[in-house]
Design a protein around this motif. Structure first.
Motif, PDB file in Angstrom:
ATOM      1  N   ARG A  78      24.363  36.602  36.404  1.00 47.35           N
ATOM      2  CA  ARG A  78      23.645  35.819  37.413  1.00 47.35           C
ATOM      3  C   ARG A  78      22.828  34.692  36.787  1.00 47.35           C
ATOM      4  NH1 ARG A  78      21.042  37.363  42.613  1.00 47.35           N
ATOM      5  NH2 ARG A  78      22.149  39.336  42.367  1.00 47.35           N
ATOM      6  N   SER A  79      22.167  34.971  35.670  1.00 45.93           N
ATOM      7  CA  SER A  79      21.313  33.956  35.048  1.00 45.93           C
ATOM      8  C   SER A  79      22.117  32.730  34.625  1.00 45.93           C
ATOM      9  CB  SER A  79      20.581  34.542  33.846  1.00 45.93           C
ATOM     10  OG  SER A  79      21.507  35.032  32.879  1.00 45.93           O
ATOM     11  N   GLU A  80      23.323  32.944  34.079  1.00 47.85           N
ATOM     12  CA  GLU A  80      24.139  31.825  33.627  1.00 47.85           C
ATOM     13  C   GLU A  80      24.755  31.065  34.809  1.00 47.85           C
ATOM     14  OE1 GLU A  80      25.021  30.794  29.908  1.00 47.85           O
ATOM     15  OE2 GLU A  80      23.010  31.246  30.638  1.00 47.85           O
ATOM     16  N   ILE A  81      25.132  31.777  35.858  1.00 49.34           N
ATOM     17  CA  ILE A  81      25.632  31.106  37.051  1.00 49.34           C
ATOM     18  C   ILE A  81      24.531  30.229  37.641  1.00 49.34           C
ATOM     19  CG2 ILE A  81      26.464  31.447  39.401  1.00 49.34           C
ATOM     20  CD1 ILE A  81      28.542  32.115  37.282  1.00 49.34           C
ATOM     21  N   GLY A  82      23.315  30.760  37.706  1.00 50.95           N
ATOM     22  CA  GLY A  82      22.195  29.979  38.221  1.00 50.95           C
ATOM     23  C   GLY A  82      21.890  28.774  37.348  1.00 50.95           C
ATOM     24  N   ARG A  83      21.995  28.956  36.036  1.00 53.20           N
ATOM     25  CA  ARG A  83      21.726  27.843  35.117  1.00 53.20           C
ATOM     26  C   ARG A  83      22.766  26.741  35.258  1.00 53.20           C
ATOM     27  NH1 ARG A  83      22.351  26.417  29.538  1.00 53.20           N
ATOM     28  NH2 ARG A  83      23.745  28.184  29.085  1.00 53.20           N
ATOM     29  N   LEU A  84      24.020  27.143  35.427  1.00 51.73           N
ATOM     30  CA  LEU A  84      25.065  26.144  35.611  1.00 51.73           C
ATOM     31  C   LEU A  84      24.830  25.352  36.888  1.00 51.73           C
ATOM     32  CD1 LEU A  84      27.744  24.767  34.998  1.00 51.73           C
ATOM     33  CD2 LEU A  84      28.926  26.740  35.988  1.00 51.73           C
ATOM     34  N   HIS A  85      24.559  26.051  37.963  1.00 49.25           N
ATOM     35  CA  HIS A  85      24.330  25.338  39.223  1.00 49.25           C
ATOM     36  C   HIS A  85      23.108  24.431  39.141  1.00 49.25           C
ATOM     37  CE1 HIS A  85      22.461  25.034  43.304  1.00 49.25           C
ATOM     38  NE2 HIS A  85      23.639  24.494  43.514  1.00 49.25           N
ATOM     39  N   ALA A  86      22.038  24.924  38.537  1.00 47.26           N
ATOM     40  CA  ALA A  86      20.805  24.129  38.446  1.00 47.26           C
ATOM     41  C   ALA A  86      21.020  22.856  37.644  1.00 47.26           C
ATOM     42  CB  ALA A  86      19.696  24.969  37.816  1.00 47.26           C
ATOM     43  N   ALA A 113      37.500  35.944  43.057  1.00 45.55           N
ATOM     44  CA  ALA A 113      38.672  36.739  43.432  1.00 45.55           C
ATOM     45  C   ALA A 113      38.586  38.179  42.938  1.00 45.55           C
ATOM     46  CB  ALA A 113      39.942  36.072  42.891  1.00 45.55           C
ATOM     47  N   TYR A 114      37.897  38.401  41.823  1.00 44.57           N
ATOM     48  CA  TYR A 114      37.834  39.734  41.226  1.00 44.57           C
ATOM     49  C   TYR A 114      36.436  40.345  41.338  1.00 44.57           C
ATOM     50  CZ  TYR A 114      42.314  38.297  39.333  1.00 44.57           C
ATOM     51  OH  TYR A 114      43.614  37.862  39.214  1.00 44.57           O
ATOM     52  N   ALA A 115      35.585  39.790  42.192  1.00 43.90           N
ATOM     53  CA  ALA A 115      34.190  40.230  42.261  1.00 43.90           C
ATOM     54  C   ALA A 115      34.049  41.684  42.679  1.00 43.90           C
ATOM     55  CB  ALA A 115      33.409  39.338  43.228  1.00 43.90           C
ATOM     56  N   GLU A 116      34.967  42.189  43.503  1.00 41.63           N
ATOM     57  CA  GLU A 116      34.846  43.572  43.966  1.00 41.63           C
ATOM     58  C   GLU A 116      35.058  44.586  42.845  1.00 41.63           C
ATOM     59  OE1 GLU A 116      35.752  41.116  47.571  1.00 41.63           O
ATOM     60  OE2 GLU A 116      36.652  41.278  45.572  1.00 41.63           O
ATOM     61  N   TYR A 117      35.575  44.130  41.703  1.00 41.39           N
ATOM     62  CA  TYR A 117      35.731  45.035  40.566  1.00 41.39           C
ATOM     63  C   TYR A 117      34.447  45.155  39.753  1.00 41.39           C
ATOM     64  CZ  TYR A 117      40.703  45.425  41.417  1.00 41.39           C
ATOM     65  OH  TYR A 117      41.918  45.710  41.983  1.00 41.39           O
ATOM     66  N   LEU A 118      33.469  44.324  40.028  1.00 36.55           N
ATOM     67  CA  LEU A 118      32.183  44.423  39.346  1.00 36.55           C
ATOM     68  C   LEU A 118      31.387  45.597  39.915  1.00 36.55           C
ATOM     69  CD1 LEU A 118      31.131  40.657  39.410  1.00 36.55           C
ATOM     70  CD2 LEU A 118      31.978  41.926  37.420  1.00 36.55           C
ATOM     71  N   GLU A 119      30.525  46.159  39.083  1.00 40.84           N
ATOM     72  CA  GLU A 119      29.576  47.146  39.592  1.00 40.84           C
ATOM     73  C   GLU A 119      28.528  46.414  40.434  1.00 40.84           C
ATOM     74  OE1 GLU A 119      30.192  50.330  39.155  1.00 40.84           O
ATOM     75  OE2 GLU A 119      31.931  49.748  37.953  1.00 40.84           O
ATOM     76  N   PRO A 120      27.942  47.093  41.422  1.00 41.35           N
ATOM     77  CA  PRO A 120      26.986  46.407  42.320  1.00 41.35           C
ATOM     78  C   PRO A 120      25.882  45.658  41.580  1.00 41.35           C
ATOM     79  CG  PRO A 120      27.540  48.560  43.200  1.00 41.35           C
ATOM     80  CD  PRO A 120      28.191  48.489  41.843  1.00 41.35           C
ATOM     81  N   GLU A 121      25.392  46.231  40.479  1.00 43.05           N
ATOM     82  CA  GLU A 121      24.291  45.588  39.750  1.00 43.05           C
ATOM     83  C   GLU A 121      24.750  44.358  38.966  1.00 43.05           C
ATOM     84  OE1 GLU A 121      25.892  48.926  37.112  1.00 43.05           O
ATOM     85  OE2 GLU A 121      25.434  48.621  39.248  1.00 43.05           O
ATOM     86  N   GLU A 122      26.075  44.137  38.888  1.00 47.02           N
ATOM     87  CA  GLU A 122      26.597  42.997  38.148  1.00 47.02           C
ATOM     88  C   GLU A 122      26.845  41.775  39.032  1.00 47.02           C
ATOM     89  OE1 GLU A 122      29.124  45.097  34.551  1.00 47.02           O
ATOM     90  OE2 GLU A 122      30.048  45.035  36.544  1.00 47.02           O
ATOM     91  N   ALA A 123      26.518  41.840  40.305  1.00 49.00           N
ATOM     92  CA  ALA A 123      26.740  40.701  41.201  1.00 49.00           C
ATOM     93  C   ALA A 123      26.107  39.442  40.622  1.00 49.00           C
ATOM     94  CB  ALA A 123      26.160  41.002  42.582  1.00 49.00           C
ATOM     95  N   ASP A 124      26.843  38.319  40.690  1.00 47.64           N
ATOM     96  CA  ASP A 124      26.395  37.107  40.001  1.00 47.64           C
ATOM     97  C   ASP A 124      25.517  36.183  40.838  1.00 47.64           C
ATOM     98  OD1 ASP A 124      28.134  35.761  41.722  1.00 47.64           O
ATOM     99  OD2 ASP A 124      29.669  35.434  40.190  1.00 47.64           O
ATOM    100  N   GLY A 125      25.167  36.600  42.044  1.00 43.22           N
ATOM    101  CA  GLY A 125      24.263  35.802  42.864  1.00 43.22           C
ATOM    102  C   GLY A 125      24.919  34.662  43.602  1.00 43.22           C
ATOM    103  N   GLY A 126      26.251  34.628  43.623  1.00 42.25           N
ATOM    104  CA  GLY A 126      26.946  33.520  44.270  1.00 42.25           C
ATOM    105  C   GLY A 126      26.666  33.403  45.752  1.00 42.25           C
ATOM    106  N   PHE A 127      26.611  34.534  46.461  1.00 41.76           N
ATOM    107  CA  PHE A 127      26.373  34.469  47.898  1.00 41.76           C
ATOM    108  C   PHE A 127      24.995  33.876  48.205  1.00 41.76           C
ATOM    109  CE2 PHE A 127      29.482  38.114  49.077  1.00 41.76           C
ATOM    110  CZ  PHE A 127      30.517  37.207  49.118  1.00 41.76           C
ATOM    111  N   ALA A 128      24.000  34.232  47.401  1.00 37.24           N
ATOM    112  CA  ALA A 128      22.656  33.671  47.615  1.00 37.24           C
ATOM    113  C   ALA A 128      22.651  32.174  47.370  1.00 37.24           C
ATOM    114  CB  ALA A 128      21.652  34.373  46.697  1.00 37.24           C
ATOM    115  N   LEU A 129      23.365  31.725  46.333  1.00 47.21           N
ATOM    116  CA  LEU A 129      23.454  30.286  46.076  1.00 47.21           C
ATOM    117  C   LEU A 129      24.143  29.581  47.250  1.00 47.21           C
ATOM    118  CD1 LEU A 129      24.471  30.003  42.306  1.00 47.21           C
ATOM    119  CD2 LEU A 129      22.294  29.334  43.340  1.00 47.21           C
ATOM    120  N   ALA A 130      25.220  30.170  47.740  1.00 45.52           N
ATOM    121  CA  ALA A 130      25.950  29.550  48.845  1.00 45.52           C
ATOM    122  C   ALA A 130      25.112  29.499  50.110  1.00 45.52           C
ATOM    123  CB  ALA A 130      27.247  30.317  49.101  1.00 45.52           C
TER     124      ALA A 130
END
Length: 360
Positions: A162-170, A183-200
Motif C-alpha cells: 500500500r505504501s508504494e502504491i500511494g507513493r506512486l500515485h502521489a 486482476a489477481y488481488a483476490e489471491y492476496l491476504e486481506p491484510e495485504e490489500a494495496d489501498g487501490g479502492f480507497a485511492l479510486a
C-alpha cells in the motif's frame, strides 16, 4: 491500416496443445484449477434466453459489486473482461503524441492498448522483475497520459504494498490517469490489500480494474469491472461495447461474488500449493533455478544455470502439461507456471527435479 496499428504484435494466449497437436493440461493461462463456484454454474444455466440482449448497464451486477466492496454502483463499469476496460482507459485518455507508461515485464495488453490508440508505449526499468516506483516516476514526462500498474503483477507475480502504491500515485501529475490492474488481488491476504479502492474513491485520476477470470474461475464468460471517479466511469461508458457482458455472465458473476466460501477455498489452496512448489524450486537453487516471489496464482521460474527454459518447457510438455514461455516479453530464461492441483504441481516438480539431476 493506421501506422500505429502496424506496430502491434497480437496478444499470444497460453498454449493448450503440444507441438504435435496433442492436448495438454493447461497451466499456461492462470485459470483456477478448482473451476468456478457451483452457484455460478447454476446461475449460468438459469433463465437462459439467448435471443434476448443482456442488460446493457449490468445494473444487478454493479449492485452486487457495490455491496461486496462498499462502492457506489454508479462508480462501477463492467466490461468484456478487464482487458476491454484497460484498452478503453488508454483510448479515452491517450492518443497520437501521448505516452503510456508501464514497467518492464508487465502485462502484454498494456503495450497493445497504447499502440491501439496511437500513443507511444514507454517501458520502464524494473527492480528484480517487479515494478520500481522511482523508475516509473522518473520516466513521467509532460507527454505522459496513462500509467498502468498490475498489482500483483503478471507475468512475474511481484507485488507492491500500500505504501508504494500511494507513493506512486502521489508522485504523478493530477492530469495523468493511474490505472491499477488488480486482476489477481483476490489471491492476496486481506491484510495485504494495496489501498487501490480507497485511492479510486478519493482521487479523480485513479481507475482500478478487476476480473472474474482468475479466482472466480469464469474466464470463459469474459467479465471484468472497474471503479473510479464518476468522470472516469463516464468516459468508459461512452466508448465501451453497448451489450458487452452476456446475460449469463452477469448472472454467474453475481453468484460468484456472493460465494465467499469458494473464493476462500481457492485462495487457501493456491497459497498452499504455491508454497510447496516454491520450496521445490528453492531446493534446486544450486542448479540455477529461482522462483520470483509471487503473490498471484502462478510462479515465474528463472533458469539461470545449465538447465535452459526451453529444455524444461519441452520436457514439461512431454509430461502432458502446457506452461508459459515468454521470450516475446523479454523472458526467454523463464517459465510462468500456473498453480494447479497438488498432483499437477507434483508432476511439474518431478520433471524439474529429474532434469536437474540429469544436468548435474
Amino acid at each position: 491500416m493506421k501506422p500505429w496499428i502496424a506496430g502491434i504484435h497480437a496478444y499470444v494466449p497460453g498454449k493448450s496443445t503440444g507441438a504435435d497437436g496433442r492436448r495438454l493440461t493447461k497451466l499456461s493461462a492462470n485459470e483456477n484449477p478448482l473451476g468456478c463456484s457451483a452457484a455460478a454454474l447454476a446461475a449460468l444455466a438459469r433463465d437462459h434466453a439467448p435471443a434476448e440482449y443482456p442488460d446493457p448497464d449490468a445494473i444487478a451486477l454493479r449492485g452486487a459489486l457495490g455491496r461486496e466492496h462498499g462502492i457506489d454502483p454508479a462508480r462501477i463499469v463492467c466490461g468484456t473482461g478487464s482487458d476491454e476496460l484497460l484498452n478503453l482507459a488508454a483510448q479515452g485518455f491517450a492518443g497520437p503524441g501521448d505516452e503510456v507508461l508501464f514497467s518492464r515485464y508487465s502485462f502484454a495488453v498494456y503495450d497493445i492498448a497504447a499502440r491501439r490508440c496511437g500513443a507511444t508505449p514507454v517501458e520502464v526499468g524494473d527492480a528484480d522483475f517487479g515494478a520500481d516506483v522511482d523508475e516509473m516516476l522518473a520516466a513521467v514526462t509532460d507527454r505522459t497520459r496513462v500509467v498502468f500498474l498490475a498489482n500483483p503483477n503478471n507475468p512475474t507475480g511481484t507485488y507492491l504494498p500500500r505504501s508504494e502504491i500511494g507513493r506512486l500515485h502521489a508522485g504523478l501529475p493530477t492530469d495523468v490517469l493511474f490505472v491499477l490492474d488488480q486482476a489477481y488481488a483476490e489471491y492476496l491476504e486481506p491484510e495485504e490489500a494495496d489501498g487501490g479502492f480507497a485511492l479510486a474513491a478519493n482521487a479523480a485520476n485513479v481507475l482500478v480494474t478487476r476480473t472474474f477470470s482468475k479466482i472466480y474461475g469464469l474466464a470463459g464468460e469474459r467479465i471484468g469491472w472497474a471503479t473510479g471517479a464518476p468522470e472516469l466511469i463516464d468516459v468508459l461508458n461512452r466508448i465501451r461495447g453497448p451489450f458487452n457482458v452476456t446475460a449469463g455472465g452477469q448472472r454467474a458473476a453475481i453468484a460468484a461474488v456472493n460465494d465467499h466460501g469458494f473464493v476462500t477455498r481457492s485462495r487457501e489452496a493456491n497459497r498452499e500449493e504455491r508454497k510447496r512448489f516454491t520450496q521445490v524450486i528453492e531446493a534446486l537453487g544450486n542448479h540455477g533455478l529461482r522462483a520470483v516471489p509471487s503473490k498471484a496464482n502462478f510462479v515465474l521460474v528463472l533458469f539461470e544455470g545449465a538447465l535452459q527454459a526451453e529444455t524444461a518447457l519441452k520436457a514439461i510438455a512431454e509430461a502432458g502439461y502446457a506452461v508459459r514461455h515468454l521470450p516475446g516479453q523479454g523472458l526467454p530464461q523463464a517459465l510462468r507456471i500456473t498453480i494447479g492441483t497438488a498432483s499437477q504441481m507434483d508432476d511439474i516438480a518431478g520433471v524439474l527435479q529429474r532434469l536437474c539431476g540429469n544436468a548435474a
